[in-house]
Design a protein around this motif. Structure first.
Motif, PDB file in Angstrom:
ATOM      1  N   ILE A 184       2.220  15.647 -85.969  1.00 26.51           N
ATOM      2  CA  ILE A 184       1.045  14.900 -86.420  1.00 26.51           C
ATOM      3  C   ILE A 184       0.826  13.702 -85.492  1.00 26.51           C
ATOM      4  CG2 ILE A 184       2.357  13.524 -88.061  1.00 26.51           C
ATOM      5  CD1 ILE A 184      -0.118  13.928 -89.949  1.00 26.51           C
ATOM      6  N   ILE A 217      -3.130  17.513 -86.579  1.00 28.46           N
ATOM      7  CA  ILE A 217      -1.927  18.263 -86.927  1.00 28.46           C
ATOM      8  C   ILE A 217      -1.871  19.459 -85.977  1.00 28.46           C
ATOM      9  CG2 ILE A 217      -0.703  19.546 -88.714  1.00 28.46           C
ATOM     10  CD1 ILE A 217      -2.524  18.001 -90.764  1.00 28.46           C
ATOM     11  N   ILE A 227      -2.890  26.195 -91.054  1.00 30.87           N
ATOM     12  CA  ILE A 227      -2.562  24.912 -91.662  1.00 30.87           C
ATOM     13  C   ILE A 227      -3.458  24.795 -92.891  1.00 30.87           C
ATOM     14  CG2 ILE A 227      -2.583  22.408 -91.364  1.00 30.87           C
ATOM     15  CD1 ILE A 227      -2.318  22.948 -88.313  1.00 30.87           C
ATOM     16  N   ILE A 241       5.665  18.284 -94.628  1.00 24.65           N
ATOM     17  CA  ILE A 241       5.247  19.644 -94.277  1.00 24.65           C
ATOM     18  C   ILE A 241       5.895  20.630 -95.223  1.00 24.65           C
ATOM     19  CG2 ILE A 241       5.195  21.385 -92.460  1.00 24.65           C
ATOM     20  CD1 ILE A 241       5.778  19.077 -90.475  1.00 24.65           C
ATOM     21  N   TYR A 252       0.696  18.742 -95.863  1.00 29.12           N
ATOM     22  CA  TYR A 252       0.028  19.996 -95.528  1.00 29.12           C
ATOM     23  C   TYR A 252       1.028  21.137 -95.561  1.00 29.12           C
ATOM     24  CZ  TYR A 252       1.921  19.169 -90.829  1.00 29.12           C
ATOM     25  OH  TYR A 252       2.752  18.927 -89.764  1.00 29.12           O
ATOM     26  N   THR A 271       4.465  11.951 -92.963  1.00 27.36           N
ATOM     27  CA  THR A 271       4.103  13.349 -93.180  1.00 27.36           C
ATOM     28  C   THR A 271       5.098  14.092 -94.052  1.00 27.36           C
ATOM     29  OG1 THR A 271       5.272  14.132 -91.223  1.00 27.36           O
ATOM     30  CG2 THR A 271       2.993  13.508 -90.927  1.00 27.36           C
ATOM     31  N   SER A 292       0.439  22.667 -84.776  1.00 27.23           N
ATOM     32  CA  SER A 292       1.579  23.509 -85.141  1.00 27.23           C
ATOM     33  C   SER A 292       2.026  24.351 -83.965  1.00 27.23           C
ATOM     34  CB  SER A 292       1.212  24.418 -86.321  1.00 27.23           C
ATOM     35  OG  SER A 292       1.051  23.663 -87.488  1.00 27.23           O
TER      36      SER A 292
END
Length: 168
Positions: A67, A105, A116, A164, A132, A162, A107
Motif C-alpha cells: 500500500i 494497493i 482486490i 490484508i 482489503y 493496513t 498486489s
C-alpha cells in the motif's frame, strides 16, 4: 404447420424474457459501478473514489507491492501509466493532487485471477486504516498484477495502517 405456429409465440416469449433480464442486469451493473465510484461514509469511514484505467508499469518490481500513499503527480507517474480503452468510460479517471491524494494497493503478479476486494478506509485516531481482501481465483493462461487506486479528499489525512485478508 400447427407445431411451428405454436412454437413461434413460445420462442418470442422466451426471447422477450431474456431481453428483459439483460436490461435488469445492465441496470444492476450500472448501479454497482456508481456504488464503487463513491463510497459513502459510515461511522469513521472515509469516502473515496475508485480510479479506473491505470496499470502498474512493467518496470516496477514486485518489491513495490503493498500500500502506498501518493501525494504528487510525479510520484504517481513513477508507478502507474494510463490505460485508455474504447467506449464512454475508457478514459483514465482524472486525479487532482491539489484536492486529493491516492491510496494505491498493488498486489503480486499471479496467473490465478487475482483481485482486490472489500476495500474499507476509515479514520482510527491519527491513522487511516485500510482493510482489503486479496482473492486468488481460477488459473488462467496469463498473469495479471492487480491494483486498486483510491482517490481520497485531502481533508482526510494520516499515516496509513493496513490489514490484508487473503483468500484462495
Amino acid at each position: 404447420m400447427r407445431v411451428i405456429l405454436k412454437t413461434i409465440p413460445a420462442a418470442l416469449l422466451i426471447l422477450a424474457s431474456c431481453n428483459n433480464q439483460s436490461k435488469q442486469n445492465q441496470t444492476t451493473n450500472a448501479d454497482t459501478t456508481e456504488t464503487e465510484q463513491l463510497q459513502t461514509p459510515a461511522n469513521n469511514a472515509i469516502p473515496y473514489v475508485l480510479a479506473q484505467n491505470y496499470f502498474v508499469k512493467n518496470t516496477i518490481g514486485e518489491d513495490r507491492n503493498g500500500i502506498h500513499k501518493i501525494e504528487t503527480q510525479a510520484a504517481f507517474d513513477e508507478l502507474f501509466s494510463p490505460a485508455a480503452t474504447m467506449g464512454k468510460d475508457g478514459k483514465p479517471t482524472p486525479i487532482d493532487f491539489d484536492k486529493q491524494y491516492v491510496i494505491a494497493i498493488i498486489s503480486a503478479t499471479s496467473d490465478l485471477t487475482p483481485t482486490i476486494d472489500s476495500i474499507a478506509v476509515e479514520k482510527q485516531g491519527e491513522e487511516i486504516a485500510v482493510t482489503y481482501k486479496e482473492v486468488l481465483g481460477e488459473k488462467q493462461s496469463f498473469s495479471v498484477r492487480p491494483v486498486a487506486i483510491l482517490l481520497v479528499d485531502n481533508q482526510f489525512q494520516g499515516n496509513l495502517k493496513t490489514e490484508i485478508q487473503q483468500e484462495i
